[in-house]
Design an enzyme around this catalytic site. Sequence first.
Site, PDB file in Angstrom:
ATOM      1  CB  ALA A  66      -0.725   0.091   1.280  1.00  0.00           C
ATOM      2  N   GLY A 112       0.531  -4.920   0.977  1.00  0.00           N
ATOM      3  CA  GLY A 112      -0.794  -5.064   0.125  1.00  0.00           C
ATOM      4  C   GLY A 112      -0.518  -5.723  -1.409  1.00  0.00           C
ATOM      5  CD  GLU A 115      -2.427  -7.322   3.228  1.00  0.00           C
ATOM      6  OE1 GLU A 115      -2.078  -6.272   2.660  1.00  0.00           O
ATOM      7  OE2 GLU A 115      -3.212  -7.197   4.002  1.00  0.00           O
TER       8      GLU A 115
HETATM    9  N1  COA Z   1       4.531   2.943  -0.618  1.00  0.00           N
HETATM   10  C1  COA Z   1       5.016   4.264  -1.244  1.00  0.00           C
HETATM   11  N2  COA Z   1       6.060   4.306  -1.986  1.00  0.00           N
HETATM   12  C2  COA Z   1       6.896   3.231  -2.103  1.00  0.00           C
HETATM   13  C3  COA Z   1       6.656   1.918  -1.621  1.00  0.00           C
HETATM   14  C4  COA Z   1       5.345   1.939  -0.753  1.00  0.00           C
HETATM   15  N3  COA Z   1       4.794   0.981  -0.167  1.00  0.00           N
HETATM   16  N4  COA Z   1       7.507   1.264  -1.768  1.00  0.00           N
HETATM   17  C5  COA Z   1       8.306   1.847  -2.830  1.00  0.00           C
HETATM   18  N5  COA Z   1       7.917   3.062  -2.674  1.00  0.00           N
HETATM   19  C6  COA Z   1       8.592   4.075  -3.480  1.00  0.00           C
HETATM   20  C7  COA Z   1       9.881   4.697  -2.650  1.00  0.00           C
HETATM   21  O1  COA Z   1       9.498   5.536  -1.735  1.00  0.00           O
HETATM   22  C8  COA Z   1      10.646   5.256  -3.849  1.00  0.00           C
HETATM   23  O2  COA Z   1      10.205   6.510  -4.198  1.00  0.00           O
HETATM   24  P1  COA Z   1      10.915   7.779  -4.312  1.00  0.00           P
HETATM   25  O3  COA Z   1      12.045   7.557  -5.476  1.00  0.00           O
HETATM   26  O4  COA Z   1      10.337   8.992  -4.699  1.00  0.00           O
HETATM   27  O5  COA Z   1      11.848   7.948  -3.097  1.00  0.00           O
HETATM   28  C9  COA Z   1      10.413   4.285  -5.012  1.00  0.00           C
HETATM   29  O6  COA Z   1       9.290   3.653  -4.719  1.00  0.00           O
HETATM   30  C10 COA Z   1      11.492   3.307  -5.154  1.00  0.00           C
HETATM   31  O7  COA Z   1      11.719   2.499  -3.824  1.00  0.00           O
HETATM   32  P2  COA Z   1      13.385   2.233  -3.183  1.00  0.00           P
HETATM   33  O8  COA Z   1      12.841   2.079  -1.776  1.00  0.00           O
HETATM   34  O9  COA Z   1      13.961   3.457  -3.564  1.00  0.00           O
HETATM   35  O10 COA Z   1      13.653   1.073  -3.967  1.00  0.00           O
HETATM   36  P3  COA Z   1      14.439   0.099  -3.066  1.00  0.00           P
HETATM   37  O11 COA Z   1      15.180  -0.756  -4.418  1.00  0.00           O
HETATM   38  O12 COA Z   1      15.581   0.822  -2.373  1.00  0.00           O
HETATM   39  O13 COA Z   1      13.911  -0.901  -2.183  1.00  0.00           O
HETATM   40  C11 COA Z   1      11.766  -1.867  -1.424  1.00  0.00           C
HETATM   41  C12 COA Z   1      12.810  -1.720  -2.430  1.00  0.00           C
HETATM   42  C13 COA Z   1      10.540  -2.724  -1.981  1.00  0.00           C
HETATM   43  C14 COA Z   1      12.487  -2.961  -0.532  1.00  0.00           C
HETATM   44  C15 COA Z   1      11.523  -0.645  -0.613  1.00  0.00           C
HETATM   45  O14 COA Z   1      10.943   0.107  -1.474  1.00  0.00           O
HETATM   46  C16 COA Z   1      10.482  -1.031   0.448  1.00  0.00           C
HETATM   47  O15 COA Z   1      10.701  -1.376   1.589  1.00  0.00           O
HETATM   48  N6  COA Z   1       9.056  -0.731   0.404  1.00  0.00           N
HETATM   49  C17 COA Z   1       8.151  -0.583   1.268  1.00  0.00           C
HETATM   50  C18 COA Z   1       7.750  -2.050   1.513  1.00  0.00           C
HETATM   51  C19 COA Z   1       6.529  -2.079   2.350  1.00  0.00           C
HETATM   52  O16 COA Z   1       6.795  -1.821   3.582  1.00  0.00           O
HETATM   53  N7  COA Z   1       5.229  -2.322   2.020  1.00  0.00           N
HETATM   54  C20 COA Z   1       4.305  -2.676   2.904  1.00  0.00           C
HETATM   55  C21 COA Z   1       3.580  -1.278   3.159  1.00  0.00           C
HETATM   56  S1  COA Z   1       1.923  -1.501   4.066  1.00  0.00           S
END
Ligand code: COA
Length: 260
Positions: A66, A112, A115
């Site tokens: 999400a 999400g 999910e």
């Molecule tokens: N919500 C909002 N933005 C998200 C997102 C999320 N769940 N997951 C990734 N993004 C965005 C990042 O903020 C980033 O945006 P920016 O370039 O404007 O800063 C972009 O997507 C790329 O993500 P980034 O974190 O830089 O990539 P990464 O390869 O370093 O890491 C993940 C990848 C998936 C490990 C990391 O993005 C992450 O942990 N995301 C959240 C996962 C999560 O907790 N999901 C459950 C939500 S309830």
Amino acid sequence: MNFENILVTITDGLAKITINRPKKLNALNSATINELSTAFETLEDNIAVKTIIITGSGEKAFVAGADISEFANFTTEEGEKLARLGQESLFDLIENLSTPVIAAINGFALGGGLELAMACHFRIASDNAKMGLPEVSLGVIPGYGGTQRLPQLIGKGKAMELIMTATMISADEAKQWRLVNYVVPQNELLPLAEKLAGKIMRNSSVAISAAIRAINDNFKDGINGFETEIVEFGDSFSTDDFKEGTTAFLEKRKPNFPGK
Ligand code: COA
């Protein structure tokens, strides 16, 4: 169908939905949830559509969760509303669709995103995919059905572990736990989804819809799935598909199901 956050194509009865926010790793903001909900409802109403594949755009993510930026300042009431609306308008909708839905997990499927994949009828993954429910690492719990569907799919103990530890598992591990049915190199993921869809579409869509209802009833409180099966089995006998299927068998030819 024109949307801002998703792409929808239909070819020969097969619909493909691609979540298209690659710069945000296809995170589910409310606009995307609304669009997905509209797309699934529209495809369900289209009798020409026999199977739906859902995937993420780009090579990195199916859906990374999400959209955290949208709910970071939510109150209790807003949080509850987000989960209820999402579950009712999209996740439950997909699970109970009469059109089969295959999730083609092409990268991160987190929160999400996992999910969403779990609400689909079954899942396949590319070998770079990573899956998990990391919500407790953010101080929340899964809100789009994850605490219910993950134990259904992989068992209570492993679901407890994955949710408590907020661990990401590899595609191969996900296959070992039967969370996904197949793992293939990324360039083979959509071809495999299409091949499976092709096999599905050769069969009676009416019978498949009945089977989905009967299988889902196994997981509904207070509903006897065996009874659903008996009733749906009986109903099959008055469909045109049944007449065509049995006639084709007896005439030693392939059936041409009318889908009613
Ligand atoms: N919500 C909002 N933005 C998200 C997102 C999320 N769940 N997951 C990734 N993004 C965005 C990042 O903020 C980033 O945006 P920016 O370039 O404007 O800063 C972009 O997507 C790329 O993500 P980034 O974190 O830089 O990539 P990464 O390869 O370093 O890491 C993940 C990848 C998936 C490990 C990391 O993005 C992450 O942990 N995301 C959240 C996962 C999560 O907790 N999901 C459950 C939500 S309830």
